[in-house]
Design a protein around this motif. Structure first.
Motif, mmCIF file in Angstrom:
data_model
loop_
_atom_site.group_PDB
_atom_site.id
_atom_site.type_symbol
_atom_site.label_atom_id
_atom_site.label_comp_id
_atom_site.label_asym_id
_atom_site.label_seq_id
_atom_site.Cartn_x
_atom_site.Cartn_y
_atom_site.Cartn_z
ATOM 1 N N LEU A 45 -70.478 43.364 2.733
ATOM 2 C CA LEU A 45 -70.561 44.765 2.747
ATOM 3 C C LEU A 45 -69.551 45.652 3.451
ATOM 4 O O LEU A 45 -68.705 46.265 3.440
ATOM 5 N N GLN A 46 -69.508 44.788 4.854
ATOM 6 C CA GLN A 46 -68.275 45.450 5.576
ATOM 7 C C GLN A 46 -66.981 45.245 4.939
ATOM 8 O O GLN A 46 -66.138 45.893 5.211
ATOM 9 N N LYS A 47 -66.605 43.939 4.498
ATOM 10 C CA LYS A 47 -65.434 43.777 3.695
ATOM 11 C C LYS A 47 -65.194 44.991 2.666
ATOM 12 O O LYS A 47 -63.997 45.403 2.493
ATOM 13 N N ALA A 48 -66.062 45.340 1.895
ATOM 14 C CA ALA A 48 -66.030 46.216 0.854
ATOM 15 C C ALA A 48 -65.776 47.473 1.265
ATOM 16 O O ALA A 48 -64.826 48.246 0.919
ATOM 17 N N ARG A 49 -66.533 47.927 2.398
ATOM 18 C CA ARG A 49 -66.196 48.941 2.818
ATOM 19 C C ARG A 49 -64.783 49.187 3.555
ATOM 20 O O ARG A 49 -64.032 50.246 3.673
#
Ligand code: 9Z3
Length: 307
Positions: free
Chosen positions: A234-238
């Protein structure tokens, strides 16, 4: 940045039939200019290690996501440009992969007919396929190498720009981040007599930047983020969203990509799942993803019209 992108394109070969393919895309966009068009990218990319390519680097993507999503977008009324890696799954025929066509047919007099036991599976797919063909709502554009993919992605994006917010980009292809610049590549097959080989891979410039900011700035752009480590997903997606400022990132893990995805926007996250039960009764996660995207895309079109 722009000049780095231009230099990159200038250094890689243009695909064969490029002019012809651009014309087909242009015609398709003109024909459907009052509708919604989605560009679906699908499959992996081949990264050549030699100019006369014998060896290459590749990745796992089979094109299941892209080909299934294409069918669901067609069912929801979209016209679809299906930019896919050659020999990966394709809409409609994907339902019969692993079966030989010769096992499905039999001779009856001078005719060839579908064997009775296959009719129930073939007939509904054939009917949907024929309907799509009749309205010319599917344009299939194949590629094989990373370079071909990038040329075609830019060409299709620039032509779709004329549709403004009615264009949807659904970037499901698993595109290599690494390549060997043509200037560093041997012309001929690498020889094993020369001993072990050290290969140095360079970074492929991130095309999402120019795609969002200059190729088609008014479109609804959706990218995918693939990870194998849940703690990064999720951090990479954000981070992708804040870097490229497009509309949506669909995050998925390699192992669970057919059962779970997370739709990540600037202010929210929405999980979409398919249970084992749903899956065994034929529900595909792509049906749910495309249903949600249709809603979001329509809201975006309405909001853009009010501006
Ligand atoms: C995806 O994440 C797709 O969902 C899959 C689908 C490739 C996992 P299959 O073809 O698999 O059905 O077997 N696509 C994007 C993967 C990707 O390379 N994204 C880049 C990244 O994660 C950003 S654009 O860095």
């Amino acid at each position: 940045m722009t000049s780095q992108i231009e230099e990159f394109y200038a250094s890689i070969a243009v695909p064969s039939n490029f002019e012809e393919t651009k014309k087909q895309i242009q015609k398709f966009c003109e024909r459907h200019s009052n509708q919604k068009i989605v560009l679906v990218t699908s499959g992996g990319t081949t990264v050549p290690l030699e100019h006369n390519m014998v060896r290459y680097l590749d990745n796992f993507s089979a094109g299941s996501r892209g080909s299934a999503s294409t069918e669901h977008f067609l069912d929801r009324g979209y016209a679809v440009i299906f930019l896919h890696r050659l020999n990966s799954f394709e809409p409609f025929v994907r339902h019969f992969s692993g079966n030989s066509i010769l096992d499905m047919l039999e001779a009856k007099g001078d005719d060839l007919v579908v064997r009775r036991e296959w009719v129930g599976a073939v007939a509904p797919v054939l009917q949907r396929y024929r309907a799509v063909r009749a309205d010319g709502r599917l344009l299939s554009v194949p590629f094989s190498t990373l370079g071909d993919y990038l040329w075609l992605l830019r060409a299709a994006s620039e032509r779709l720009a004329a549709l403004g917010p009615r264009a949807l980009l659904y970037l499901a292809a698993a595109v290599s981040d690494f390549y060997i610049p043509p200037a560093d590549m041997p012309v001929h097959k690498m020889q094993s007599d020369a001993g072990p080989v050290n290969i140095s891979l360079k970074m492929v410039p991130k095309m999402l930047g120019p795609l969002v900011s200059s190729w088609l700035p008014r479109a609804y752009v959706v990218s995918f983020k693939l990870e194998t480590d849940e703690s990064l997903l999720l951090q990479k997606a954000r981070r992708a969203l804040t870097t490229y400022r497009h509309k949506l990132v669909i995050a998925n893990l390699l192992k669970t990509r057919k059962e779970r995805v997370v739709l990540v926007t600037a202010d929210a996250e929405q999980e979409i799942t398919v249970t084992a039960e749903e899956s065994s009764s034929g529900v595909e996660i792509e049906a749910k993803i495309t249903a949600e995207l249709l809603l979001r895309h329509e809201q975006f079109i309405a909001a853009s019209a009010g501006r």
